[in-house]
Scaffold this motif. Structure first.
Motif, short mmCIF file in Angstrom:
data_model
loop_
_atom_site.label_atom_id
_atom_site.label_comp_id
_atom_site.label_asym_id
_atom_site.label_seq_id
_atom_site.Cartn_x
_atom_site.Cartn_y
_atom_site.Cartn_z
N THR A 271 -17.26 75.43 68.00
CA THR A 271 -16.15 75.93 67.61
C THR A 271 -15.43 75.01 66.37
O THR A 271 -14.74 75.46 65.63
N SER A 272 -15.91 73.61 66.63
CA SER A 272 -15.14 72.63 65.62
C SER A 272 -13.72 72.62 65.58
O SER A 272 -12.85 72.59 64.91
N SER A 273 -13.22 73.04 66.91
CA SER A 273 -11.84 73.17 67.08
C SER A 273 -11.20 72.36 68.35
O SER A 273 -11.84 72.96 69.63
N SER A 274 -10.49 71.49 68.61
CA SER A 274 -10.20 70.93 69.87
C SER A 274 -9.14 71.98 70.28
O SER A 274 -9.17 72.24 71.58
N ASN A 275 -8.38 72.67 69.65
CA ASN A 275 -7.39 73.60 70.40
C ASN A 275 -8.26 74.81 70.98
O ASN A 275 -8.09 75.31 72.20
N GLY A 309 -12.66 61.13 66.55
CA GLY A 309 -13.92 61.32 65.78
C GLY A 309 -13.36 61.41 64.30
O GLY A 309 -14.16 61.27 63.38
N THR A 310 -12.10 62.34 64.02
CA THR A 310 -11.72 62.32 62.80
C THR A 310 -11.47 61.15 62.01
O THR A 310 -11.79 60.64 60.83
N ALA A 311 -10.61 59.92 62.87
CA ALA A 311 -10.35 58.85 62.46
C ALA A 311 -11.66 58.02 61.93
O ALA A 311 -11.87 57.43 60.96
N ALA A 349 -4.15 68.89 62.58
CA ALA A 349 -4.19 69.85 63.62
C ALA A 349 -5.54 70.10 64.01
O ALA A 349 -6.63 69.91 63.42
N GLY A 350 -5.65 70.39 65.30
CA GLY A 350 -6.82 70.73 66.25
C GLY A 350 -7.71 71.97 65.65
O GLY A 350 -8.03 72.53 66.45
N ALA A 351 -7.96 72.11 64.14
CA ALA A 351 -8.79 73.31 63.93
C ALA A 351 -9.78 72.85 62.84
O ALA A 351 -9.57 71.66 62.38
N PRO A 352 -10.81 73.71 62.69
CA PRO A 352 -12.08 73.50 61.79
C PRO A 352 -11.50 72.78 60.53
O PRO A 352 -10.65 73.47 59.78
N GLY A 353 -11.90 71.92 59.94
CA GLY A 353 -11.74 71.29 58.52
C GLY A 353 -10.49 70.52 58.14
O GLY A 353 -10.57 70.02 57.20
N VAL A 354 -9.52 70.70 59.30
CA VAL A 354 -8.34 70.00 58.76
C VAL A 354 -8.60 68.41 58.35
O VAL A 354 -7.89 67.90 57.31
N GLY A 355 -9.39 67.77 59.28
CA GLY A 355 -9.82 66.47 58.82
C GLY A 355 -10.09 65.84 57.37
O GLY A 355 -9.77 64.84 57.07
N MET A 356 -10.68 67.01 56.93
CA MET A 356 -11.05 66.72 55.43
C MET A 356 -9.94 66.73 54.47
O MET A 356 -9.98 66.11 53.52
N LEU A 383 -20.16 67.26 59.81
CA LEU A 383 -19.22 66.26 60.31
C LEU A 383 -18.07 66.87 61.49
O LEU A 383 -17.88 66.00 62.19
N ASP A 384 -17.76 67.69 61.14
CA ASP A 384 -16.42 68.49 61.94
C ASP A 384 -17.11 68.73 63.46
O ASP A 384 -16.58 68.30 64.12
N MET A 385 -18.34 69.28 63.55
CA MET A 385 -18.84 69.19 64.76
C MET A 385 -19.00 68.06 65.66
O MET A 385 -18.62 68.06 66.62
N MET A 386 -19.50 67.01 64.99
CA MET A 386 -19.56 65.70 65.51
C MET A 386 -18.25 65.09 66.02
O MET A 386 -17.92 64.85 67.07
N ARG A 387 -17.30 65.42 64.97
CA ARG A 387 -15.92 64.70 65.17
C ARG A 387 -15.05 65.37 66.22
O ARG A 387 -14.41 64.54 67.04
N THR A 388 -15.34 66.62 66.19
CA THR A 388 -14.42 67.42 67.15
C THR A 388 -14.88 66.97 68.78
O THR A 388 -14.21 66.90 69.68
N THR A 389 -16.33 66.80 68.70
CA THR A 389 -16.73 66.52 70.07
C THR A 389 -16.30 65.21 70.61
O THR A 389 -15.97 64.92 71.75
N VAL A 390 -16.12 64.08 69.68
CA VAL A 390 -15.61 62.99 70.00
C VAL A 390 -14.16 63.12 70.14
O VAL A 390 -13.45 62.51 71.36
N ASN A 391 -13.34 63.87 69.36
CA ASN A 391 -11.85 64.05 69.76
C ASN A 391 -11.59 64.44 71.07
O ASN A 391 -10.86 63.91 71.72
N VAL A 392 -12.41 65.62 71.56
CA VAL A 392 -12.03 66.32 72.76
C VAL A 392 -12.52 65.15 73.90
O VAL A 392 -11.82 65.33 75.06
N1 ASP Z 1 -12.03 70.07 63.71
C1 ASP Z 1 -11.12 68.80 64.20
C2 ASP Z 1 -10.42 69.13 65.46
O1 ASP Z 1 -10.26 70.18 65.70
C3 ASP Z 1 -10.02 68.39 63.38
C4 ASP Z 1 -10.77 68.01 62.13
O2 ASP Z 1 -10.98 68.59 61.13
O3 ASP Z 1 -11.14 66.57 62.05
O4 ASP Z 1 -10.59 68.44 66.37
#
Ligand code: ASP
Length: 417
Positions: A271-275, A309-311, A349-356, A383-392
Motif C-alpha cells: 500500500t505504501s501508506s502508513s495510514n 524511513g522517509t527521513a 502525511a502517512g500516504a503514498p508519495g508524500v515524502g517525495m 523507495l516508498d515501499m521500503m520507507r513505509t515499511t520502516v516507518n510503520v
Molecule cells: N508513504 C509514506 C507513508 O505512508 C510517506 C512517504 O511518502 O514517505 O508512511
C-alpha cells in the motif's frame, strides 16, 4: 484506491522509460533550431520545469496545514501525559538518528560521485556564504509569517505552524472550528498532491529526457547506487537501531517481533501508506500482547508524525543531490537537512508519495536544487515501499517498548506468539 496509485506508479515508470529513449534520440538529432530551441529549450523545458513548479507550489500549504493539524490533533492525547511524552520522545529521537545515519552513509558511500549535473543547475544556489550557527538559529524565528510563506522560508513556516497548532489546541472549545478547517484544508492540499501526481508521468518523462540528453546513462547508474545506500540505511535502522532498542528496553526476543511484523510488512509494502496499514499493525500489536490503551494511541500518532524511513530517504537524497550538482555540504547544510527532515517527518502525511514532496522542503532549507528530485522521482514507488515499511516498524517497536514500560504488555503472550 491503492489500485489507482499502482497504475499511476506504472505510468510514471513508463514515462521514465520513454524519457530515457527520448533523451537518447534527442542526442542523435542534428543541432539546430528544432532540437535546441523548439524541443530541448521549448517543449521539454516547459513540461519538466512546469512539473517542478507544481511540486514547489504545494510545499508551503502542505507543510503549514499538515504540521499545524498534526500538532493540534496531538493535543487530544495530552491527557495521556506520560505515555505521550515517551512516545513523542521515541519518535523524534529515532527520526533524528535515522536521518543522521542516512546523511553519514551518503557522505561516506558517495552515491552521487562520478556524476556531474552542475551544468543543469537552474536558479541561485549559492552556498559559499555560510553563516554562523547563531545567525542560522535566529533566522528560524520568523518576524513575519506571511513574508515567510511568500518567500517559501520553510523553517520559519514550520515554527509558525507549530505555534499555531499548539495555540489552536490550547484555546479548547473555541479552537474546534479551526481544527475542522485545518482538517479540511489538509484534505484539500492532499487532493492537490494527487492532481499534480497525475501529470507526473509526462513531467518525469521530460525531466529524465533532459538529463539523459545532457549527461547520458551514468545518471541512472548513480540513482541505482543511491537507492542501494537508502536500502543499507533502512536495514541498519531496522535491524540495529529498532531491534537493539527493543532488546535493551524490554529484554524480549526480537525474533518474535520480526515474525509478527512480517505480516504487517507485506501490507506496508503493497500500500505504501502508513495510514492504510493501521488495521494490520493494530492486529499485530494485539497478537504481541500490547494493551489496546497503548497501541490505539501510539500507532495512529506514529502514522501521522513518525516517518524514519522517509527521513532516511530524504537524508541520502539530499547528500546525493549535493554530490551530483557538485556542491560541498557545509556543517550548517548538514544540520539543516537533519533538522528539516525531522520536522518534515512530522509534516509528512502517512500516504503514498508524500515524502517525495516534503523532500523539496528539506532541499530548499539546505539551499540545494529542488530540480534534483527529477532524478529520483521516477523510482519513488520502490523507495516508498521500503520507507513505509520502516516507518510503520518504528511505530510498532515504540508501541511494544512503551507498553512494557507502562506494564501494559502481556509478556507471556509476546513470548508465546
Ligand atoms: N508513504 C509514506 C507513508 O505512508 C510517506 C512517504 O511518502 O514517505 O508512511
Amino acid at each position: 484506491m491503492s489500485k489507482k496509485k499502482l497504475s499511476l506508479a506504472t505510468y510514471i515508470f513508463i514515462g521514465l522509460l520513454i524519457g530515457i529513449v527520448l533523451g537518447f534520440l534527442m542526442k542523435q538529432l542534428p543541432s539546430g533550431t528544432f532540437r535546441d530551441t523548439i524541443l530541448v529549450g521549448g517543449i521539454i523545458k516547459f513540461i519538466g520545469n512546469g512539473f517542478i513548479n507544481l511540486i514547489k507550489m504545494i510545499v508551503v500549504p502542505l507543510v503549514f496545514c499538515s504540521l499545524s493539524y498534526a500538532v493540534c490533533d496531538m493535543s487530544d492525547f495530552k491527557k495521556l501525559g506520560r505515555i505521550s511524552f515517551k512516545t513523542i520522545t521515541f519518535y523524534l529521537a529515532t527520526t533524528a538518528l535515522a536521518v543522521t545515519i542516512a546523511t553519514i552513509l551518503g557522505l561516506v558511500l558517495k552515491p552521487g560521485a562520478g556524476l556531474d549535473l552542475s551544468q543543469l543547475i537552474q536558479g541561485d544556489y549559492d552556498i559559499s556564504n555560510s553563516k554562523p550557527i547563531v545567525d542560522m538559529l535566529l533566522e528560524i524565528l520568523p518576524t513575519n509569517p506571511i513574508k515567510a510563506m511568500a518567500e517559501g522560508n520553510l523553517l520559519q513556516i514550520i515554527v509558525f505552524a507549530l505555534f499555531f497548532g499548539v495555540s489552536v489546541a490550547l484555546i479548547g472549545e473555541k479552537g474546534k472550528i479551526l481544527v475542522n478547517i485545518l482538517d479540511a484544508l489538509n484534505e484539500c492540499v492532499l487532493k492537490i498532491v494527487t492532481m499534480v501526481m497525475y501529470v507526473a508521468p509526462i513531467g518525469v518523462c521530460a525531466l529524465i529526457a533532459n538529463t539523459v540528453y545532457s549527461v547520458g546513462l551514468e545518471s541512472l547508474v548513480s540513482v541505482a547506487k543511491m537507492i542501494g545506500v537508502v536500502a543499507i540505511g533502512m536495514l541498519i535502522h531496522s535491524f540495529v537501531v529498532y531491534s537493539g532498542l527493543l532488546k535493551v528496553f524490554t529484554g524480549l526476543p526480537v525474533r518474535k517481533f520480526l515474525k509478527e511484523y512480517s505480516t504487517v510488512a507485506t501490507v506496508t509494502f503493497t500500500t505504501s501508506s502508513s495510514n492504510a496499514s493501521l488495521p494490520v499493525s493494530m492486529e499485530a500489536m494485539e497478537k504481541l500482547g500490547v494493551d489496546k490503551s497503548v497501541y490505539s494511541f501510539t500507532l495512529p500518532l506514529g502514522a501521522t508524525i513518525n516517518m524514519d524511513g522517509t527521513a532516511i530517504m530524504q537524508g541520502v537524497a539530499a547528500v546525493f543531490i549535493a554530490q551530483v550538482y557538485g556542491m560541498d555540504m557545509s556543517i550548517q547544510m548538514i544540520l539543516s537537512v537533519i533538522l528539516t527532515a525531522v520536522l518534515a517527518s512530522i509534516g509528512t502525511a502517512g500516504a503514498p508519495g508524500v515524502g517525495m514532496i516534503t523532500l523539496a522542503m528539506v532541499l530548499e532549507s539546505a539551499g540545494l536544487p529542488v530540480d534534483g528530485i527529477a532524478l529520483i522521482i521516477g523510482f519513488d514507488r520502490i523507495l516508498d515501499m521500503m520507507r513505509t515499511t520502516v516507518n510503520v516498524m518504528g511505530d510498532c517497536v515504540c508501541s511494544v517498548i512503551v507498553a512494557d514500560s507502562e506494564k501494559e504488555l502481556d509478556r507471556e503472550k509476546y513470548i508465546n506468539c
